[in-house]
Design a protein around this motif. Structure first.
Motif, PDB file in Angstrom:
ATOM      1  N   ALA A  83     -31.873  31.597  22.226  1.00 21.08           N
ATOM      2  CA  ALA A  83     -32.084  33.011  22.549  1.00 21.08           C
ATOM      3  C   ALA A  83     -33.516  33.445  22.269  1.00 21.08           C
ATOM      4  O   ALA A  83     -34.042  34.334  22.929  1.00 21.08           O
ATOM      5  N   LEU A  96     -30.335  40.625  30.267  1.00 16.88           N
ATOM      6  CA  LEU A  96     -29.325  39.864  29.498  1.00 16.88           C
ATOM      7  C   LEU A  96     -29.857  39.187  28.235  1.00 16.88           C
ATOM      8  O   LEU A  96     -29.312  39.390  27.143  1.00 16.88           O
ATOM      9  N   PRO A  97     -30.950  38.397  28.324  1.00 17.12           N
ATOM     10  CA  PRO A  97     -31.412  37.708  27.099  1.00 17.12           C
ATOM     11  C   PRO A  97     -31.837  38.684  26.001  1.00 17.12           C
ATOM     12  O   PRO A  97     -31.732  38.369  24.818  1.00 17.12           O
ATOM     13  N   LEU A 101     -30.377  41.338  25.160  1.00 17.29           N
ATOM     14  CA  LEU A 101     -29.216  41.851  24.423  1.00 17.29           C
ATOM     15  C   LEU A 101     -28.971  41.026  23.162  1.00 17.29           C
ATOM     16  O   LEU A 101     -28.250  41.448  22.269  1.00 17.29           O
ATOM     17  N   LEU A 102     -29.583  39.846  23.130  1.00 16.28           N
ATOM     18  CA  LEU A 102     -29.420  38.991  21.951  1.00 16.28           C
ATOM     19  C   LEU A 102     -30.493  39.288  20.901  1.00 16.28           C
ATOM     20  O   LEU A 102     -30.533  38.650  19.858  1.00 16.28           O
ATOM     21  N   HIS A 103     -31.362  40.235  21.225  1.00 16.83           N
ATOM     22  CA  HIS A 103     -32.435  40.602  20.287  1.00 16.83           C
ATOM     23  C   HIS A 103     -32.182  42.004  19.761  1.00 16.83           C
ATOM     24  O   HIS A 103     -31.549  42.818  20.432  1.00 16.83           O
ATOM     25  N   SER A 104     -32.689  42.279  18.579  1.00 17.58           N
ATOM     26  CA  SER A 104     -32.539  43.619  18.023  1.00 17.58           C
ATOM     27  C   SER A 104     -33.672  44.493  18.545  1.00 17.58           C
ATOM     28  O   SER A 104     -34.798  44.415  18.045  1.00 17.58           O
TER      29      SER A 104
END
Lengths: 385, 169, 235
Positions: C88, C112-113, C115-118
């Motif tokens: 990610a 989309l990618p 969404l895996l980060h804050s």
């Protein structure tokens, strides 16, 4: 834990309208059957509760606590009870004590072709004091049967059990013709589906020298007083409980039947379950590569599984909402008739909740095979598929 | 003035004193076993209303020998065998004397009750009080409240001796 | 710990598959080093092990034996969940068939990618818009994949790969399904990402013209490095 957007799960539902309809249809079928069986159970329970008053003492023969129809007590029980227990409710200067006979007998129209196949209907022998202990009962049409006469009054569901019967027609009870002189109602109770005739006539008809029960309106007396009375009267061989407790016990007695109805519903609906799960599986299986891509981007298997479960659950709960609409529109109040009387299917919050929970459960379980298929595949294989 | 108001307020807010629930007076239970106790069946056959009696019996006679919320219970003559005295019997409620005939039960059982000063049955459970329990052996000293030729007999207990459970036979 | 200077370092890297009773070894004792900021193409015939190597570098397949270091991370020692978290943040992947999610718009696919980060929605929006601008598709943000051409889809896939600004980009036949014009555009983009933005790029390709864009072409055969040649790509 980072999850996939809710929109993703919802939009996936629209990918194949045919599959979505299959899933919703399957879920609706299953949930309707679950709702119906819970409505059956709740209806029976509600009727039992409404039929028995907590303010009435119910005296039956000891050993017949589970079925008043099997009970036999001496005819003098009522008068001895009335004389022995202080504080019973009074009507016209008399203690409100009703001696009754309850018996299931085949009832058919007098000119019916096949009286042998007549369904058993509960016939209650009563005296006027019955109205003091059964305030749920109201005469709708006609009059009450006269003492010693070949006359009966009928509840609406009792008439429905004997097609063609109505006020003024004659029904054969144990082969003897009786005129229906009155129609009474006792909505929500088992009495709604009974025939009532005078106690002396029913005792004569059934050649009984005993009665089934004595029901007494407690007034200021307590059930303990009646219990102490029946306990001290060994000769009467009877026991006392509240009428409410009797019917609650009866509802317990019918628990296996209610469970059987639920199990049968689940078995019948297994076709719907398989259809729905299969459609859901096919929907997910066609997205194996997409699931592999999401994993390659860094989404965890848990996040993907959660999204698939949301998708499956939303589809199945939609089915259960359809079931709730069907239940409210078509099933609520539908009469179920059995020998003891009748009750209506109760589509109440409990049965609606059961349908919704069935939908949720179906959604959760239905997603499992697809999740296993999609997430156990190595990512490179998923990407190649 | 303020004191009077506060006093009135305190009175108004304070809960009314709870009525003491009826219970069986401790004096009913005695430590020494009364002598010359008769059997329950003897009481049924040989007494009339108002007679003072002393008899030995075992609590039981039906599935629920104690009347709920009333100080009243059924006892059986010790000549009758409760199910636990029958070898190999696995009865779940051995105090119900289910192996006895209805006639035998009618002839050998009577009701014991504890009444208040005005003769009214006490509105409390007797089960579990001072060792009273199904199959407990007791000796009752009391007065015959009613007896008839139909097999009914009720004794108002004045004193009860409960045989210690370990020595129950 | 990676004690060399190379960004990607394989040592005796071996991958073994089992297909029934049959043992397949697409990579055997491979030693390889790739410098940070380089643009490398992997070439070789079918079955040479180039896609397997790319999958191992991407952390989507597990190492059988040997070591594979990327920066300070020993991929061979990482769990499945650790690899997912690493992917990610550290790697962007471009697939031959684009692999866009059909029910999401170009914008949402690129997002989309992230969404895996804050990060906040506003931060995500800025990143997505910048990524779409880089691939010249700002005006297609609201389009679904079915409304885009193949070349546009692959550019959206590139935007998705770069949006989280990973130091490593992996491309598996990125021009394989494209016409010449679109392929040129995609390769121009990759060159720019390497040259201007300093991304390390490893690209699997059969196409000599595509391979020519890389600085180094690694030729694999039967799971081993046959030779490394300097390609035409300029730094």
């Amino acid at each position: 834990m980072k999850l996939l957007p809710f929109d993703y799960a919802i939009r996936n539902l629209g990918r194949s309208p045919k599959r979505l309809l299959l899933v919703i249809g399957g879920s609706a079928l299953v949930c309707t059957l679950v709702l119906g069986s819970v409505a059956f159970s709740r209806g029976m329970e509600t009727a039992m509760t409404a039929s028995g008053l907590a303010t009435n003492a119910f005296v039956v023969g000891s050993g017949s606590e589970e079925s008043v129809e099997r009970s036999e007590i001496p005819p003098s029980t009522g008068s001895i009870l009335a004389a022995s227990v202080d504080g019973l409710a009074m009507l016209a200067g008399q203690p409100a004590v009703s001696s009754e006979i309850h018996t299931a007998m085949p009832v058919s129209l007098v000119d019916a072709v096949s009286a042998e196949d007549a369904p058993p209907v509960l016939v209650r022998g009563f005296e006027p004091m019955a109205f003091a202990v059964h305030p749920q009962v109201r005469l709708r049409e006609g009059r009450w049967p006269a003492r010693g006469s070949d006359e009966v009054a009928a509840g609406p569901e009792a008439l429905a059990k004997v097609p063609g019967s109505a006020l003024g027609s004659h029904v054969a009870i144990a082969g003897v013709p009786f005129e229906i002189v009155g129609v009474f109602e006792a909505p929500g109770t088992v009495m709604h589906g009974e025939f009532w005739m005078r106690l002396d006539r029913l005792a004569q008809l059934t050649q009984r020298t005993t009665y089934s029960c004595v029901i007494a309106a407690l007034g200021t007396a307590e059930i303990g007083d009646v219990d102490a009375f029946t306990s001290s009267r060994l000769d009467l061989e009877s026991i006392a409980m509240t009428e409410h407790a009797y019917f609650a016990q009866l509802a317990e007695f019918f628990a296996p039947i209610r469970l059987l109805v639920l199990v049968t519903a689940i078995l019948i609906s297994s076709g719907g379950v398989l259809g729905g799960v299969n459609a859901m599986y096919a929907a997910f299986a066609s997205r194996v590569r997409e699931v592999g891509t999401l994993q390659a981007l860094g989404f965890s298997r848990f996040a993907i599984a959660a999204s698939l479960i949301v998708e499956s659950t939303v589809a199945c709960v939609s089915g259960s909402l359809v079931a709730c609409v069907i239940g409210l529109a078509l099933l609520d109040g539908v009469a179920i008739r059995f020998s003891m009387g009748s009750f209506g299917l109760a589509v109440d919050p409990s049965s609606l909740l059961a349908a919704l929970l069935a939908g949720v459960l179906l959604g959760l379980l239905g997603a499992i095979p697809a999740i296993v298929r999609c997430l156990t595949l190595p990512i490179p294989s998923a990407l190649r598929s | 003035m303020l004191t009077a108001f506060l006093f009135a307020l305190t009175l108004a807010l304070s809960e009314p004193p709870a009525a003491t629930p009826p219970s069986i007076p401790a004096a009913v239970f005695i430590e020494a076993m009364p002598k010359d106790a008769k059997s329950a069946s003897w009481v049924k056959k040989n007494t009339k209303q108002g007679d003072t009696v002393v008899f030995e019996a075992k609590i039981g006679g039906r599935a629920e020998p104690f009347v709920k919320n009333r100080a009243s219970f059924m006892v059986a003559d010790r000549a009758l065998k409760s199910c636990d005295e029958i070898e190999g019997d696995t009865c779940g409620k051995p105090w119900d004397y289910c192996c006895e005939s209805a006639e035998s039960k009618k002839a050998n059982m009577l009701m014991v009750q504890i009444v208040d000063a005005s003769g009214k049955l006490l509105k409390c459970d007797a089960n579990g009080v001072h060792g009273l329990a199904p199959l407990a052996v007791i000796v009752v000293e009391g007065v015959v409240a009613s007896v008839d030729d139909k097999g009914n007999c009720t004794v108002d207990a004045k004193k009860i001796w409960v045989k210690p459970a370990a020595k129950k036979s | 710990m990676n004690d060399g200077n190379a960004f990607i370092r394989c040592s005796k890297l071996t991958k073994v598959y089992h297909k029934g009773d049959q043992e397949i070894v697409p990579l055997r004792d491979l030693d390889l080093e790739i410098e940070r900021g380089s643009f490398v193409s992997l070439m070789g015939p079918s079955g040479s092990g180039k896609t397997t190597l790319l999958n191992l570098i991407a952390g989507i397949d597990s190492v059988t034996s040997g070591s594979l270091w990327i920066g300070d991370n020993n991929l061979a020692a990482m769990s499945r969940n650790q690899l997912a978290a690493w992917r990610a943040h550290e790697v962007g992947i471009i697939f031959q068939s684009y692999n866009l999610v059909p029910v999401l718009t170009a914008y949402e696919n690129v997002e989309l990618p992230l969404l895996l980060h804050s990060m906040t929605r506003r931060e995500r929006a800025q990143r997505v818009e910048a990524a779409l601008a880089t691939v010249l598709l700002s005006d297609r943000a609201d389009h679904f994949p079915r409304q885009l051409s193949g070349g546009q889809e692959q550019r959206v896939a590139i935007a998705r790969a770069i949006v989280a600004e990973p130091p490593l980009l992996l491309a598996d036949e990125p021009t394989g399904d494209l016409d010449r014009e679109s392929a040129t555009m995609v390769l121009d983009l990759l060159s720019e990402l390497n040259r201007v933005h300093g991304r390390t790029i490893v690209m699997v390709t059969h196409d000599p013209a595509a391979a020519h864009r890389a600085q180094i072409a690694l030729h694999l055969d039967k799971g081993q490095l046959l030779r490394a040649t300097s390609a035409g790509g300029a730094h």
